[in-house]
Write a protein that holds these residues in place. Structure first.
Motif, PDB file in Angstrom:
ATOM      1  N   TYR A 108       8.095  -4.682   0.721  1.00 50.45           N
ATOM      2  CA  TYR A 108       9.391  -5.441   1.158  1.00 50.45           C
ATOM      3  C   TYR A 108      10.325  -5.118   1.775  1.00 50.45           C
ATOM      4  O   TYR A 108      10.536  -3.719   1.126  1.00 50.45           O
ATOM      5  CB  TYR A 108       9.632  -6.690  -0.420  1.00 50.45           C
TER       6      TYR A 108
ATOM      7  N   GLN B 163      14.300  -6.557   2.577  1.00 53.55           N
ATOM      8  CA  GLN B 163      15.326  -6.781   2.139  1.00 53.55           C
ATOM      9  C   GLN B 163      16.653  -7.106   2.427  1.00 53.55           C
ATOM     10  O   GLN B 163      16.994  -5.647   2.731  1.00 53.55           O
ATOM     11  CB  GLN B 163      15.841  -6.494   0.508  1.00 53.55           C
TER      12      GLN B 163
ATOM     13  N   MET C 291      14.066 -11.304  -0.565  1.00 54.05           N
ATOM     14  CA  MET C 291      12.715 -10.321  -0.668  1.00 54.05           C
ATOM     15  C   MET C 291      11.827 -10.788   0.695  1.00 54.05           C
ATOM     16  O   MET C 291      11.499 -11.634  -0.196  1.00 54.05           O
ATOM     17  CB  MET C 291      12.684 -10.483  -1.929  1.00 54.05           C
TER      18      MET C 291
ATOM     19  N   PHE D 150       8.648 -10.767   2.386  1.00 52.97           N
ATOM     20  CA  PHE D 150       7.043  -9.438   2.456  1.00 52.97           C
ATOM     21  C   PHE D 150       6.632  -8.962   3.098  1.00 52.97           C
ATOM     22  O   PHE D 150       6.457  -9.560   4.416  1.00 52.97           O
ATOM     23  CB  PHE D 150       6.216  -9.950   1.139  1.00 52.97           C
TER      24      PHE D 150
ATOM     25  N   PHE E 260      11.264  -2.052   0.138  1.00 58.07           N
ATOM     26  CA  PHE E 260      10.829  -1.450  -1.695  1.00 58.07           C
ATOM     27  C   PHE E 260       9.335  -1.431  -1.160  1.00 58.07           C
ATOM     28  O   PHE E 260       9.132  -2.529  -0.772  1.00 58.07           O
ATOM     29  CB  PHE E 260      11.349  -2.741  -2.194  1.00 58.07           C
TER      30      PHE E 260
END
Lengths: 116, 114
Positions: free
Chosen positions: A37, A39, A45, A47, A91
């Motif tokens: 992900y 950000q 967030m 995908f 992430f």
């Protein structure tokens, strides 16, 4: 228990270059999914890409590809031809596909800065 | 709407007050999740709904936290007697119940407890 490790708190890359963001994971589940992900500073967030543990080929989505090495338990994200808009936190996350487990376990993230 | 919608986007409250955070998932998504992100940290799982039931509440940090989902759609996360350590961004996600189970996130509610 599942664990995601991202060892690079921050990374710099020049515009138009490729960059690899590292992710290693630990799980005893035979079936699982791996996710990346993005950000941005706005907080949402987004995908990017998914890899299933039994998928034979590495996942690709446009400029994103996932370098999946199951034996080494790594799932690195490769961003090709970096753009200024790629500057964000990234992430890595995983989810067990065993039983009813559904939550994502996240790493601590890598902050990517794309420079001119 | 097209994406996951959360409201309010920002909430400032006084210590000891109760707050309610709302999440409206993507239409047709049967699974709904709440996560919490403290400043500079990764995401911490709170609770997962499948339809209106919550098979996994393991991440709720204390009995001050509760959540419900009605009509298989909107969910509300309630924090009672808020504490300063509850200050964080609360993110909601929804997904289809399929093999990939890709979770799509809302923009979050930033909660500040003074």
């Amino acid at each position: 228990a599942q664990k995601i490790t991202q060892t690079q708190p921050g990374m710099f890359v020049q515009e138009k270059e490729a960059v690899t963001l590292d992710c290693t994971y630990d799980t005893s589940d035979p079936s699982y999914g791996l996710f990346w992900y993005k950000q941005p500073s706005s907080g949402e967030m987004i995908f990017l890409i998914y890899q299933g543990s039994y998928d034979q080929q590495n996942a690709t989505e446009g400029r994103y590809s996932l370098n999946f090495q199951k034996a080494r338990k790594s799932a690195n994200l490769v961003i090709s031809a970096s753009q200024l808009g790629d500057s964000a936190m990234y992430f890595c996350a995983m989810r067990s596909r065993t039983g009813t487990a559904s939550k994502l376990t996240f790493g601590t993230g890598t902050r990517l800065q794309v420079t001119l | 709407g097209a994406g996951v919608s959360q409201s309010p986007s920002n909430k400032v409250t006084e210590k000891g007050k109760d707050v309610e955070l709302r999440c409206d998932p993507i239409s047709g998504h049967t699974a709904l999740y709440w996560y919490r992100q403290s400043l500079g940290q990764g995401l911490e799982f709170l609770i997962y709904f499948q339809g209106n039931s919550a098979p996994d509440k393991s991440g709720l940090p204390s009995d001050r936290f509760s959540a419900e989902r009605t009509g298989g759609s909107v969910s509300t996360l309630t924090i009672q007697r808020t504490q300063q350590e509850d200050s964080a961004v609360y993110l909601c996600a929804s997904s289809l119940r399929d093999t990939k189970n890709i979770q799509y996130f809302g923009a979050g509610t930033r909660l500040s407890v003074l």
